[in-house]
Structure formats: C-alpha cells, structure tokens
Design an enzyme around this catalytic site. Structure first.
Site, PDB file in Angstrom:
ATOM      1  CG  MET A  68      -1.893  -1.216   1.155  1.00  0.00           C
ATOM      2  SD  MET A  68      -3.420  -0.989   2.063  1.00  0.00           S
ATOM      3  CE  MET A  68      -2.811  -0.772   3.704  1.00  0.00           C
ATOM      4  N   GLY A  69       2.146   1.074  -0.429  1.00  0.00           N
ATOM      5  CA  GLY A  69       3.056   2.216  -0.539  1.00  0.00           C
ATOM      6  C   GLY A  69       3.646   2.623   0.798  1.00  0.00           C
ATOM      7  CG  LEU A  87       7.322   1.260  -1.092  1.00  0.00           C
ATOM      8  CD1 LEU A  87       8.090   0.923  -2.369  1.00  0.00           C
ATOM      9  CD2 LEU A  87       6.352   0.136  -0.749  1.00  0.00           C
ATOM     10  CG  HIS A  88       8.631  -0.047   5.826  1.00  0.00           C
ATOM     11  ND1 HIS A  88       8.962  -1.380   5.845  1.00  0.00           N
ATOM     12  CD2 HIS A  88       7.287   0.018   6.058  1.00  0.00           C
ATOM     13  CE1 HIS A  88       7.887  -2.094   6.094  1.00  0.00           C
ATOM     14  NE2 HIS A  88       6.851  -1.286   6.218  1.00  0.00           N
ATOM     15  CG  HIS A 114       7.090  -2.180   1.940  1.00  0.00           C
ATOM     16  ND1 HIS A 114       6.906  -1.042   2.671  1.00  0.00           N
ATOM     17  CD2 HIS A 114       5.907  -2.847   1.976  1.00  0.00           C
ATOM     18  CE1 HIS A 114       5.655  -1.004   3.121  1.00  0.00           C
ATOM     19  NE2 HIS A 114       5.030  -2.088   2.723  1.00  0.00           N
ATOM     20  CG  ASP A 162       0.447  -7.353   7.991  1.00  0.00           C
ATOM     21  OD1 ASP A 162      -0.150  -6.798   8.906  1.00  0.00           O
ATOM     22  OD2 ASP A 162       1.231  -6.761   7.231  1.00  0.00           O
ATOM     23  CB  SER A 166       4.303  -0.667  10.487  1.00  0.00           C
ATOM     24  OG  SER A 166       3.074  -0.083  10.138  1.00  0.00           O
ATOM     25  CB  SER A 167       3.319   2.246   5.880  1.00  0.00           C
ATOM     26  OG  SER A 167       3.845   1.305   4.990  1.00  0.00           O
TER      27      SER A 167
HETATM   28  O1  PAF Z   1      -0.209  -5.838   3.634  1.00  0.00           O
HETATM   29  C1  PAF Z   1      -0.601  -4.901   2.894  1.00  0.00           C
HETATM   30  O2  PAF Z   1       0.087  -3.905   2.667  1.00  0.00           O
HETATM   31  C2  PAF Z   1      -1.980  -5.002   2.273  1.00  0.00           C
HETATM   32  O3  PAF Z   1      -2.875  -5.628   3.130  1.00  0.00           O
HETATM   33  C3  PAF Z   1      -1.972  -5.674   0.885  1.00  0.00           C
HETATM   34  C4  PAF Z   1      -1.538  -7.122   0.966  1.00  0.00           C
HETATM   35  C5  PAF Z   1      -1.043  -4.916  -0.047  1.00  0.00           C
HETATM   36  C6  PAF Z   1      -3.372  -5.643   0.295  1.00  0.00           C
HETATM   37  O4  PAF Z   1      -3.836  -4.344   0.137  1.00  0.00           O
END
Ligand code: PAF
Length: 283
Positions: A30-31, A33-34, A37, A153, A188-189
């Site tokens: 979901m952008g 980014l860290h 990611h 997650d 986490s973002s």
């Molecule tokens: O973990 C996330 O960032 C979101 O839940 C995902 C998997 C990109 C779905 O929107």
C-alpha cells in the site's frame, strides 16, 4: 522505471515477458515503502526475471475511515526507493481506485475456514474480505509466478495461502520474516505517523513478546497472557487491544499446550491513534 496506472498497459507489458518465458514476482503493497518492503522486493528480484510492485491503498480493507484518510501516500519517494534496487527489472503498478474496482468498490465475501474470525478479524470487521478482494484482483491482473508477503501480518499471510488454495490460484506464496527497526519495533508504514514519545515507547511491544516467548517455555498460555496484560495496564502511552497465544496453523487461541504443535503470540497495541501489530513464534 516504468510506473503503470492502468491495468491494460501493465497486462500488455506482462504478456510480452511471459511470451519470452520470463518469471514474474509480485510484491503487493500500500506504498509508504520502508526497509521491510524493500527486503521483500530484493527477495523477489533474486527469484524472478521481473518484479511487479503494486502500490495501492485499498479502501475496502479499512474498517476505520480516518485510518484510510491518514494512510501515508508517497508515490514519488516510493518509486525513487525502488529505483535504488533496480530500474530495469521492477515495474510499478499504481492504479486509481477506478482502475481496480471498475465502478464497483465493494468486497467479495470469503470463507477462509474460520481464519478470518480470529484476532484482526474480530477487531477489524470486513478487513479480510477487503484484503482477499484486492489480492485476488491483483493475482488476476498480474498472474505472478511468486508473490511475497511479510510475516508481520501473519494472519493476512495465512488467509492469502487459504485464498490461493480455495480458489485454485496458480501462484507460489513466499513468506518473508518480519523486518525490525534497531529498536526492535516491527517496520510498518504507520510508524512514520508516530509522535516521538510514542516512537520511543513502542519498542516495548517487541520486548514484551520476547519475554512472553521465554515465559511460554515453562508457564501456561493463560499465565503468560495475564502477565502481558499487566505490563500494559499501567502503561501511560500504549494501550493493549489484544494479546493472544494461538495455534500457528488454525490461529485459534490455545487453551492447553500440546507438545508437537506450533504456537505463536500475536499482539495489537494502540500508540495514540495508531494501531501497531506484531507477532512472534513461540516454539
Ligand atoms: O499488507 C498490505 O500492505 C496489504 O494488506 C496488501 C496485501 C497490499 C493488500 O492491500
């Protein structure tokens, strides 16, 4: 690096790679980014010819409107970060809501064999239907060989494996370890929104998980849970939402330890209005 905002265009690019028998990895994000990611993207680059990073703040998975509005959106910085890894092998898919949902922004309803009713599912109603909906759509559009998800997650990861199994989706799900700041705080973002005092307090979450793991060696799940609750009872800044010790496969809360089973502890904590989650393998 090419940033695609329309699915038709990225599908055309992907078809060309597939025609050359190139393998494709997907890192859905979901952008904002860290390093966590980036670790997923690095792993994807090692194992695939091309990697699609999707950047899409998916409205249907937010149970809290304010969280959706405040979610950080930093596309330009994200693209710059990705370019430090590879300009040639990464494609970014950063669609608008309309491109993904085509005028029908609603979640599908899923049956994840009960995984969806535990922990996050109890506190974020509809969240996993939203996650299932977007991830299924992304798999349909991108058709990756491999898709990369972080263990931070952990419940989401279990649900995505279930999604793939139940819907016969041809993709290999690759779990990736939790990436932590030097303080131990899981990346986490949302961490970027923590005010300094909360940022300073937040590493207590992981410290508590590590102690819980040690205690779990000799004490019952109930005793460990009570101990954790007590740590947060008197905390000025952090508010515990849940601490649960669960079977690592079914995600059901453990009543009585059974020797050969794998257990994991899960925690959700509010730091001001920011919700932080973390988890740890216990055995
Ligand atoms: O973990 C996330 O960032 C979101 O839940 C995902 C998997 C990109 C779905 O929107």
């Amino acid at each position: 690096m090419k940033v695609y905002t329309e699915k038709q265009q990225i599908v055309t690019a992907i078809d060309a790679f597939k025609a050359k028998k190139q393998t494709l990895g997907l890192v859905p994000t979901m952008g904002a980014l860290h390093k966590g990611h980036l670790a997923l993207v690095k792993k994807a680059l090692e194992n695939n010819d091309k990697v699609v990073v999707s950047i899409f703040v998916n409205p249907t998975q937010f149970d809290n409107k304010e969280d959706l509005v405040k979610y950080p959106r930093t596309l330009e910085t994200d693209v710059n970060l990705l370019e430090t890894l590879s300009k040639e092998h990464i494609l970014v898919y950063a669609p608008a809501v309309e491109d993904v949902y085509e005028g029908n922004m609603v979640s599908e309803t899923f049956d994840f064999d009960g995984l969806e009713f535990e922990m996050e599912g109890k506190f974020r109603i509809g969240h996993f239907d939203g996650v299932g909906t977007i991830v299924k759509r992304l798999f349909n559009i991108i058709k990756p060989d491999n898709a990369y998800f972080g263990e931070k997650d952990f419940q989401q990861l279990a649900i995505i494996k279930k999604l793939v199994e139940k819907h016969y989706i041809q993709v290999n799900i690759v779990p990736c370890p939790i990436y932590r700041e030097t303080s131990g705080l899981a990346m986490s973002s949302r961490n970027t929104r923590l005010k300094p005092a909360y940022k300073e307090a937040a590493p207590v979450i992981y410290k508590t998980l590590k102690t819980a793991k040690r205690l779990f060696g000799t004490k019952s799940a109930n005793t460990v849970s009570k101990w954790v609750e007590k740590q947060f009872d008197s905390h000025d800044l952090l508010k515990l939402e849940y601490f649960i010790i669960a079977d690592a496969t079914t995600l059901k809360t453990v009543q009585r330890k059974i020797k050969k089973k794998k257990y994991r502890a899960f925690i959700a904590v509010y730091a001001d209005d920011i919700r932080l989650i973390d988890n740890i393998a216990l055995n």
